[in-house]
Every structure is written in C-alpha cells, then in structure tokens.
Design an enzyme around this catalytic site. Structure first.
Site, PDB file in Angstrom:
ATOM      1  CE  LYS A 170      -7.722  14.441   3.972  1.00 10.85           C
ATOM      2  NZ  LYS A 170      -7.076  14.190   5.273  1.00 10.85           N
ATOM      3  CG  ASP A 230      -5.322  11.363   3.946  1.00 14.62           C
ATOM      4  OD1 ASP A 230      -5.485  11.527   5.158  1.00 14.62           O
ATOM      5  OD2 ASP A 230      -6.025  10.554   3.288  1.00 14.62           O
TER       6      ASP A 230
HETATM    7  P1  NDP Z   1      -0.646   5.649   3.754  1.00 12.72           P
HETATM    8  O1  NDP Z   1      -0.956   5.784   2.321  1.00 12.72           O
HETATM    9  O2  NDP Z   1       0.731   5.922   4.220  1.00 12.72           O
HETATM   10  O3  NDP Z   1      -1.042   4.186   4.247  1.00 12.72           O
HETATM   11  C1  NDP Z   1      -2.351   3.719   4.118  1.00 12.72           C
HETATM   12  C2  NDP Z   1      -2.382   2.253   4.530  1.00 12.72           C
HETATM   13  O4  NDP Z   1      -3.729   1.831   4.628  1.00 12.72           O
HETATM   14  C3  NDP Z   1      -1.706   1.337   3.527  1.00 12.72           C
HETATM   15  O5  NDP Z   1      -1.184   0.220   4.187  1.00 12.72           O
HETATM   16  C4  NDP Z   1      -2.881   0.950   2.615  1.00 12.72           C
HETATM   17  O6  NDP Z   1      -2.717  -0.297   1.941  1.00 12.72           O
HETATM   18  C5  NDP Z   1      -4.002   0.836   3.627  1.00 12.72           C
HETATM   19  N1  NDP Z   1      -5.277   1.128   2.948  1.00 12.72           N
HETATM   20  C6  NDP Z   1      -5.623   2.277   2.318  1.00 12.72           C
HETATM   21  N2  NDP Z   1      -6.850   2.172   1.784  1.00 12.72           N
HETATM   22  C7  NDP Z   1      -7.284   0.928   2.101  1.00 12.72           C
HETATM   23  C8  NDP Z   1      -8.486   0.237   1.840  1.00 12.72           C
HETATM   24  N3  NDP Z   1      -9.485   0.797   1.166  1.00 12.72           N
HETATM   25  N4  NDP Z   1      -8.590  -1.034   2.327  1.00 12.72           N
HETATM   26  C9  NDP Z   1      -7.577  -1.610   3.027  1.00 12.72           C
HETATM   27  N5  NDP Z   1      -6.404  -0.988   3.291  1.00 12.72           N
HETATM   28  C10 NDP Z   1      -6.276   0.263   2.849  1.00 12.72           C
HETATM   29  O7  NDP Z   1      -1.710   6.599   4.510  1.00 12.72           O
HETATM   30  P2  NDP Z   1      -1.648   7.182   5.995  1.00 12.72           P
HETATM   31  O8  NDP Z   1      -0.982   6.211   6.898  1.00 12.72           O
HETATM   32  O9  NDP Z   1      -1.160   8.570   5.912  1.00 12.72           O
HETATM   33  O10 NDP Z   1      -3.217   7.274   6.348  1.00 12.72           O
HETATM   34  C11 NDP Z   1      -3.929   6.227   6.991  1.00 12.72           C
HETATM   35  C12 NDP Z   1      -5.186   6.783   7.639  1.00 12.72           C
HETATM   36  O11 NDP Z   1      -4.833   7.785   8.601  1.00 12.72           O
HETATM   37  C13 NDP Z   1      -6.183   7.455   6.697  1.00 12.72           C
HETATM   38  O12 NDP Z   1      -7.492   7.237   7.166  1.00 12.72           O
HETATM   39  C14 NDP Z   1      -5.825   8.929   6.843  1.00 12.72           C
HETATM   40  O13 NDP Z   1      -6.903   9.762   6.494  1.00 12.72           O
HETATM   41  C15 NDP Z   1      -5.539   8.982   8.333  1.00 12.72           C
HETATM   42  N6  NDP Z   1      -4.752  10.128   8.776  1.00 12.72           N
HETATM   43  C16 NDP Z   1      -3.502  10.355   8.262  1.00 12.72           C
HETATM   44  C17 NDP Z   1      -2.764  11.423   8.708  1.00 12.72           C
HETATM   45  C18 NDP Z   1      -1.362  11.669   8.262  1.00 12.72           C
HETATM   46  O14 NDP Z   1      -0.708  12.521   8.858  1.00 12.72           O
HETATM   47  N7  NDP Z   1      -0.830  10.951   7.292  1.00 12.72           N
HETATM   48  C19 NDP Z   1      -3.335  12.398   9.670  1.00 12.72           C
HETATM   49  C20 NDP Z   1      -4.610  12.003  10.219  1.00 12.72           C
HETATM   50  C21 NDP Z   1      -5.285  10.921   9.744  1.00 12.72           C
HETATM   51  P3  NDP Z   1      -2.391  -0.305   0.369  1.00 12.72           P
HETATM   52  O15 NDP Z   1      -0.982   0.169   0.264  1.00 12.72           O
HETATM   53  O16 NDP Z   1      -2.591  -1.707  -0.051  1.00 12.72           O
HETATM   54  O17 NDP Z   1      -3.378   0.640  -0.284  1.00 12.72           O
END
Ligand code: NDP
Length: 446
Positions: free
Chosen positions: A126, A166
C-alpha cells in the site's frame, strides 16, 4: 488469548504505539485466527506471527512540486511493501491529508490477506501521500503525480510491485502516474492497474470494488434463502466504491437511499436511481463538487457532519473510510432492523461494531472479503497486460462474480470448519492467513 499471540501483540504495541489503526487491524486478525494457530504449531515454530507484521520494506520519500501560484510545496510519499510470499506486492495508493505510515501499514496488512483470498498470485502493499487532491487544479494534481512517480518508479514494476488507486487516486491520477512511469522507464508495461481502457486498463476495473461488494452481499443473502431485491440500502461515501455499489444495487432491484462525503450525508427516500447516479458521477468525477449539492438539485435532506447509519435500512454498505461505523452506530443499525453489512471500505467498522454484528449473527462481510473485487480485477488487468490482450466486459464481469462466489465459499466453509458458520471474519482471516503463512514457511527464513 494464546500466550504466544499475546506476546506478539505486546511487542507490536510497544513498537507501534503511535499507530492505533495498525494495531487494531492486527488485533482483529490475530484474535480470530487463534483456533488455526492452535491446530498448526508450525506457525509458532517459524515465528510467522511476528514476521507477518514486519513489512519487508518501507519506502518514505520527499515529494516537492510547484503550485499554480508558483509556490514550492512539499509532501511525504510512502510505499509499504509488506509481504511478497505469494506474488508481487499489490495494493492501492491513497492521497489524503490523514495518510501516515500507520494507516498505510494497516491497509497493507489487510491487503495481504485480501489478495490471498482472491486466489490470484498477489502479495500485499500500500502507498500514498498526505497530499490532498481536493481543491487542486488538474495541472497541480498532474505536477504532484509526476513528482511522486519520479521517486516511486524505481521501486515498482510489473513483477515487483504494482500499485493501483484508493481514496483520492482515481482515473485522473492513475493516468498522470502512468504517463510519468512510462516516460522515465521508456517502457509500456503493467506497473500500475486501474489504467484507462484505451491504454491497458481492464474493463470493469472501475466498477469492480462496488460491484464486488454488492455481489458479496447477494451471496450472503442467498446463503440464507434471501436476496437483495426490494431491500432498502444505506451507502456511505460518494467516490468510486460508493458510486458503483449504488449502480449494482439498482441493477439487482434494491433501493439505495443515502450517499455521503466528509461534509455529511444526503437521504433520498425515493431512491438514488440510475439517472440521479449519473448526475452524482458527473458531480464527483467532472465538476468535483460536494454531495450537499444533490440535496438542492433533487430537493431532499442533507445532514451536515453526520453519517447515514441512523436511516432505517435493511442493508448497509460502508464505502468511505476506516472506523466510520462506531459501536453506537452499530447498535442503531441493528435496532432499526439492519440484517446485512457489506464493507466496500477497508475496516470501516470499529471493533465494538464488529463484535455486535458477529454476536447478532447478521450477514456481515468484512472488507478483506467483501471489497476484494477491486484487487481481483486488478489481478486480471495484470494478466491481460502480460498477454497483451484484453477480455470483453462480459468475460471480466463473469470472472468477478465467480471470484466473489469463491471468496464467500472459502470464508463460510472455513468458518464452518472452525464451528462458527456465520462468522465470516474468522473464516476470511483464517483462509487468507493460512495461505500466506504456508508460503512463508515453504520459502524459509527470508
Ligand atoms: P474515493 O476517493 O473515490 O472516495 C472516497 C469517499 O469517501 C469520498 O466521498 C470521501 O469524501 C469519503 N471520505 C474519505 N475519507 C473520509 C473521511 N475521513 N470521513 C468521511 N468521508 C470520507 O475512494 P474510494 O471510493 O476508492 O475508496 C473508499 C474506500 O474503499 C476506502 O476505504 C478504500 O480503501 C476502499 N477500497 C477501495 C478500493 C478501490 O478499488 N478504489 C478497493 C478496495 C477498498 P470527501 O470527498 O469529502 O473526502
């Protein structure tokens, strides 16, 4: 807890006391694999538990860049190469101001077992940076990504370490990172996944994590003679994982009613249908706006600073970030009749919430099983790159469904073997751990 596990936990706590989420992730895995360690004394003899938590390599580097005002800015870049026992290091890059080595070590640790569960040959890694792409221009993001890759390139490669996206790293960032990698190395190779479909990316990769978490939910419900059709679903986040979870929920006849970002959540009791989702995708991927704008556009409620778990639902899909469901949130979810939690995010449920889901025997799919679809399709992207070939959409989607089915089967059969058939935390942790631990033993003291 077994004395040997307790000793390792004490050492980890002493060494990493400033890394609470790393300790939390290890604690969850080591508590639940205890029965497997008792059955297989070789894990203690080979000191696997202590070796498993020590990353093979950690790279930390300076990332300087120049912003649109001509000011020189500097961020910290990381790559944690945790375990390569079953394949090249594989895991995403996170760009978020909260990023530090503890968060990335927890994510790399989770990733190692998740990758093992996919049945594909991928180790665990990571990386990322405390850089925040939010509020930056495309040019600034490009300059940052180029500077980040100017150091990272020497540590990665298609047979060494293959990063992906991510939080904060989506199609735009992967494009800039790949462009710089290709330029420096003078080679077009699959050193990153999540690439655009016209330049080496796999079809279905953008959709894979959200689709996979939804397929996993369907598997859990089918296992109890139920299905997703007609279910009211809360979804958190509004990024990559949340968007494609909502898309697949609609396709399977469920009704997603919430989305969120770090400012709060929206509740749309009529459901976030295909058309509204298309508007959200444009908002987030093109205009890069806030989810509160949905409330104005579609005349629904926005709840600033809140998470969606108080909304009445049958199923919950946490898809934002770690520790976003507290023990109190879990109590409310259960009181409101929630029967399923499928984790698109990594470790979104705090330990107290996990305990309640397991005790109440609801369908609970922990992240390392439920969100493994993303990395699984990344694994298939690596295969397609090395074959210089690309599979059609239907083929990749079929493979994704098969992989989610096999992960569910492995986790539930392992859980049953150890006498707790509904405990998929135990099942997924043991199935993933055993595969990596056995490979480490086969390869000697390395
Ligand atoms: P994105 O950056 O596309 O989206 C993240 C979303 O979560 C945004 O809406 C963001 O809001 C919100 N968010 C992030 N941090 C916080 C926080 N501290 N508090 C509240 N809201 C938060 O990321 P992904 O969709 O790719 O990832 C989301 C989750 O899925 C993570 O845990 C990631 O590790 C996991 N994941 C992702 C994979 C992938 O293929 N992308 C694979 C497996 C797991 P804002 O824009 O306001 O920050």
């Amino acid at each position: 807890m077994m004395r040997e596990i307790e000793e390792v936990m004490n050492k980890v706590k002493a060494k990493s006391d400033h890394q609470p989420v790393f300790i939390q992730a290890i604690q969850e895995v080591y508590e639940s694999i205890e029965p497997a360690v008792k059955r297989r004394p070789q894990y203690i003899q080979h000191n696997i538990l202590e070796r498993m938590v020590e990353p093979e390599r950690m790279i930390i580097f300076r990332v300087p860049w120049v912003d649109d005002q001509g000011r020189i800015r500097v961020h910290r870049g990381y790559r944690i190469e945790l375990n390569s026992a079953i394949g090249p290091y594989k895991g995403g890059l996170r760009f978020h101001p909260s990023v530090n080595s503890g968060i990335l070590k927890f994510l790399a640790f989770e990733q190692t077992f998740k990758n093992a569960l996919t049945t594909l040959p991928m180790g665990g890694g990571k990386g990322g940076s405390d850089f925040d792409p939010k509020g930056k221009s495309d040019l600034e993001v490009m300059k940052f990504c180029q500077s980040f890759m100017t150091e990272l390139f020497r540590h990665i490669g298609p047979d060494t370490d293959v990063p992906a996206g991510d939080i904060g790293v989506g199609a735009r960032e992967i494009g800039f990172l790949f462009g710089q990698y290709k330029r420096i190395k003078n080679e077009f190779s699959g050193a990153l996944t999540g690439k655009g479909p016209k330049w080496g990316g796999s079809l279905i990769r953008p959709e894979a994590t959200g689709y996979g978490a939804t397929y996993f939910a369907q598997e859990m419900l089918n296992g109890r003679g139920d299905g997703l059709k007609g279910k009211i679903c809360t979804v958190s986040g509004s990024g990559n994982v949340a968007q494609y979870t909502v898309e697949k929920l609609n396709q399977l006849g469920a009704k997603p009613v919430t989305l969120s970002d770090s400012d709060g959540f929206i509740y749309d009791p009529n459901g976030i249908d295909e058309e509204k989702l298309a508007w959200v995708m444009d908002l987030k991927e093109v205009r890069r706006g806030r989810i509160s704008e949905y409330a104005k556009k579609f005349n629904v409620g926005f709840f600033p600073g809140k998470r969606p778990w108080g909304v009445q639902s049958d199923c919950a899909f946490p898809s934002a970030t770690q520790n976003e469901i507290s023990g109190e949130d879990a109590r409310i979810l259960l009181e409101n009749g929630c029967i399923l939690v499928s984790e698109g995010a990594n470790m979104p449920s705090e330990p107290d919430a996990v305990r309640q889901f397991i005790d109440k025997k609801i369908c609970y799919g922990p992240g390392k099983a439920a969100n493994a679809g993303g990395v699984a399709i990344s694994g298939l992207e690596m295969s397609q790159n090395s074959l210089h070939y690309s599979w059609p959409r239907e083929e990749v989607d079929r493979r994704l469904q098969e992989i989610m089915h096999s992960i569910y089967t492995a986790a539930s059969e392992t859980a049953a073997e150890y006498g707790q058939p509904t405990n998929l935390v135990m099942g997924a942790n043991i199935a993933g751990f055993v595969k990596v631990a056995d490979a480490m033993i086969d390869q000697g003291v390395v």
